[in-house]
Every structure is written in C-alpha cells, then in structure tokens.
Design an enzyme around this catalytic site. Structure first.
Site, mmCIF file in Angstrom:
data_model
loop_
_atom_site.group_PDB
_atom_site.id
_atom_site.type_symbol
_atom_site.label_atom_id
_atom_site.label_comp_id
_atom_site.label_asym_id
_atom_site.label_seq_id
_atom_site.Cartn_x
_atom_site.Cartn_y
_atom_site.Cartn_z
ATOM 1 N N SER A 189 -23.237 34.027 -29.075
ATOM 2 C CA SER A 189 -23.614 32.682 -28.659
ATOM 3 C C SER A 189 -23.935 32.641 -27.170
ATOM 4 O O SER A 189 -24.843 33.333 -26.722
ATOM 5 C CB SER A 189 -22.496 31.703 -29.043
ATOM 6 O OG SER A 189 -22.936 30.379 -28.991
ATOM 7 N N ASP A 213 -27.829 28.623 -39.713
ATOM 8 C CA ASP A 213 -27.003 28.439 -38.520
ATOM 9 C C ASP A 213 -27.339 27.077 -37.933
ATOM 10 O O ASP A 213 -28.457 26.849 -37.471
ATOM 11 C CB ASP A 213 -27.285 29.554 -37.507
ATOM 12 C CG ASP A 213 -26.370 29.495 -36.289
ATOM 13 O OD1 ASP A 213 -25.762 28.439 -36.041
ATOM 14 O OD2 ASP A 213 -26.288 30.505 -35.559
ATOM 15 N N HIS A 265 -22.519 29.987 -37.501
ATOM 16 C CA HIS A 265 -22.787 30.482 -36.156
ATOM 17 C C HIS A 265 -21.879 31.630 -35.751
ATOM 18 O O HIS A 265 -22.041 32.194 -34.669
ATOM 19 C CB HIS A 265 -22.631 29.312 -35.166
ATOM 20 C CG HIS A 265 -23.148 29.598 -33.793
ATOM 21 N ND1 HIS A 265 -24.434 30.040 -33.549
ATOM 22 C CD2 HIS A 265 -22.545 29.519 -32.571
ATOM 23 C CE1 HIS A 265 -24.605 30.199 -32.249
ATOM 24 N NE2 HIS A 265 -23.478 29.902 -31.638
#
Length: 276
Positions: free
Chosen positions: A105, A227, A255
C-alpha cells in the site's frame, strides 16, 4: 554514495524502527514494509517462508507497532518523503547491500521514492496494492474524488476509533473471514491517533505518479483482482509507468492479499526473487 553509520547510530536507527532480522547472515536481503495503520506483524504469513533463503528484515514505520513514537516529526512526516528518508536511514544502518524491498500500500510508494533516490540501496521492488494517487484526475482514475478523500479524513479526525472499526472490513474485503478485518481494526486502534491522522493525509493526498518513471530497478506489482482501495486499473497504471515494471493479478480479493491469500503472494514472490 552509501554512507556507513557508526555502530551506536545504526543501533539507534534499528531500535527506532523496531527492526527484526532473521534468516542466514550473508543471504540475499529481503525487507518487508507494512502499510498504513499496520505494523510488521501483518507479514507474519509471508515473511517466514523466506527465512531459509534470505536475510529477512521486518520493521515498523515511526508511529506504528513497536517503533519509537518520540521519533515522529510533524514536519518531516507530513509527506511520504519523510518516511522514505526513514527507510533510507534504516537500509544504511542495516548495511546489507542492495535489498529486495517489498512494500504494501503506502509503503509501495515509499519504496518507489527510496529506489528513485537511492538505487544503490535497492536491487528490486515488489509493490503490493500500490496507488500513486488516490484522487481522480484528468485522464487518471485513482478510485476516489477529492470530496470523498476529504470526507474520509474528516471522519478520521472526528472519530478515529469508529472509522477504524468501520473501514477495516472494507479494506480487507473478505467478509467470510471476519477475523482478518478485526485484526486490521485492532492494528488501527493501536496506532497513535494523532500520528495516524497525519500519516493518512500524507498517504491519501500524495501524488507520486511522476516518481514512477524515475525507478530503474526491476519492479513487480502484485494486484488483487478486486480491491476497493487500489483497484486493478491503478495497478496496471503503476506497472505501465515503471520502466522495468510488470504486474501479476492475484486470484485474491481485498487490499491485503499478504493476509488473505499469503500462499499466492509467497509463490509469486519466490518466482520473482529467483530471477538473476
């Protein structure tokens, strides 16, 4: 040029980030960087798979997990550049040579900044669920309008714990496994809320699209097929902008595939790391 820190200074950096090393000394170094609101524990289902073949490094960003909260600087850490500088200092303190850096991320973009500025420290990148810009722009779809991001940040400011409980299952994306959403919510709630809100602004308002072209090392995007935070369109954009980029779309939802589909992540990582 790489600068070697004095032993005491290096220990301070490693302690600041609660760095944990495992695996054979002298093996190829592999560093895992966690995402927003998480800590190094989120790699528990992936990192051990490489302890026989790699010198594995786990750490916490300042403000997360077992890091030294006193090291948080509201000015330095107002942007991702400050977190990237933290990682540069950590890699210099580790003194392991160029590392394979796996970032989830926001740490995917932090890794991009590190590799762009200090290619001597990074041999290759793995970007799990990356997004260089969350806000939609002309000809670019990040997945959120500016108003949606501002509303998200305002909700965090007003009720961080409530936001954490509500958003964690959405981020995880696997309602059939509620324990994973609960784990992520607990991680959010353990993070200092003031630091978390600042990190959120640095994350969700960043625009690192131009930085992708500066990365010259091999880079692999690992993308879930579904996602809600950084969708496949964003992953394809990232891979296409990286000069040596490629993408693998995992048969995973959410995610955090390193938590919900760790075996798939391990298999793709093994293949990528095995290349010359």
């Amino acid at each position: 040029m790489t600068t070697r820190q004095a032993p005491a200074a290096a220990r301070d950096v490693l302690g600041r980030h609660n760095a944990v090393l495992s695996g054979p000394v002298g093996a190829p170094p592999l560093v895992f960087a966690h995402g927003f609101g998480c800590d190094q524990g989120m790699w528990r289902a992936v990192a051990p798979a490489f302890e026989d073949t790699h010198r594995v490094v786990l750490f916490d960003h300042v403000g997360a997990g077992g890091s030294d909260l006193r090291a948080h600087d509201p000015v330095r850490h107002a942007s991702l550049d400050g977190y990237a500088q933290d990682v540069v200092e950590l890699l210099e303190a580790l003194d392991l040579g160029p590392v394979a850096l796996v970032g989830h991320s926001v740490s995917a973009m932090i890794g991009v900044l590190v590799a762009a500025e200090r290619p001597d420290l990074v041999s290759r990148l793995v970007l799990v669920g990356p997004s260089p810009r969350y806000v939609d722009d002309d000809g670019y779809r990040g997945g959120f309008s500016r108003e949606e991001i501002e509303e998200l940040l305002a909700t965090m400011d007003g009720n961080y714990l409530g936001w954490s409980t509500a958003i964690a299952p959405v981020i995880m994306g696997v309602p059939e496994r509620p324990e994973l959403g609960e784990e992520l919510a607990d991680s959010f709630c353990r993070t200092d809320p003031v630091i978390a809100r600042r990190f959120a602004r640095a994350t969700f308002l960043a625009d690192n699209r131009a930085d992708l072209a500066r990365v010259r090392v091999p880079a692999l995007v690992l993308q879930s097929r579904v996602d809600a935070i950084a969708g496949p369109e964003v992953g394809r954009f990232v891979a296409g902008q990286l000069p040596a980029g490629e993408i693998v779309v995992l048969d995973a939802v959410g995610h955090c595939p390193h938590m919900s589909a760790p075996q798939e992540v391990v298999a793709v990582l093994r293949s990528f790391l095995a290349r010359p």
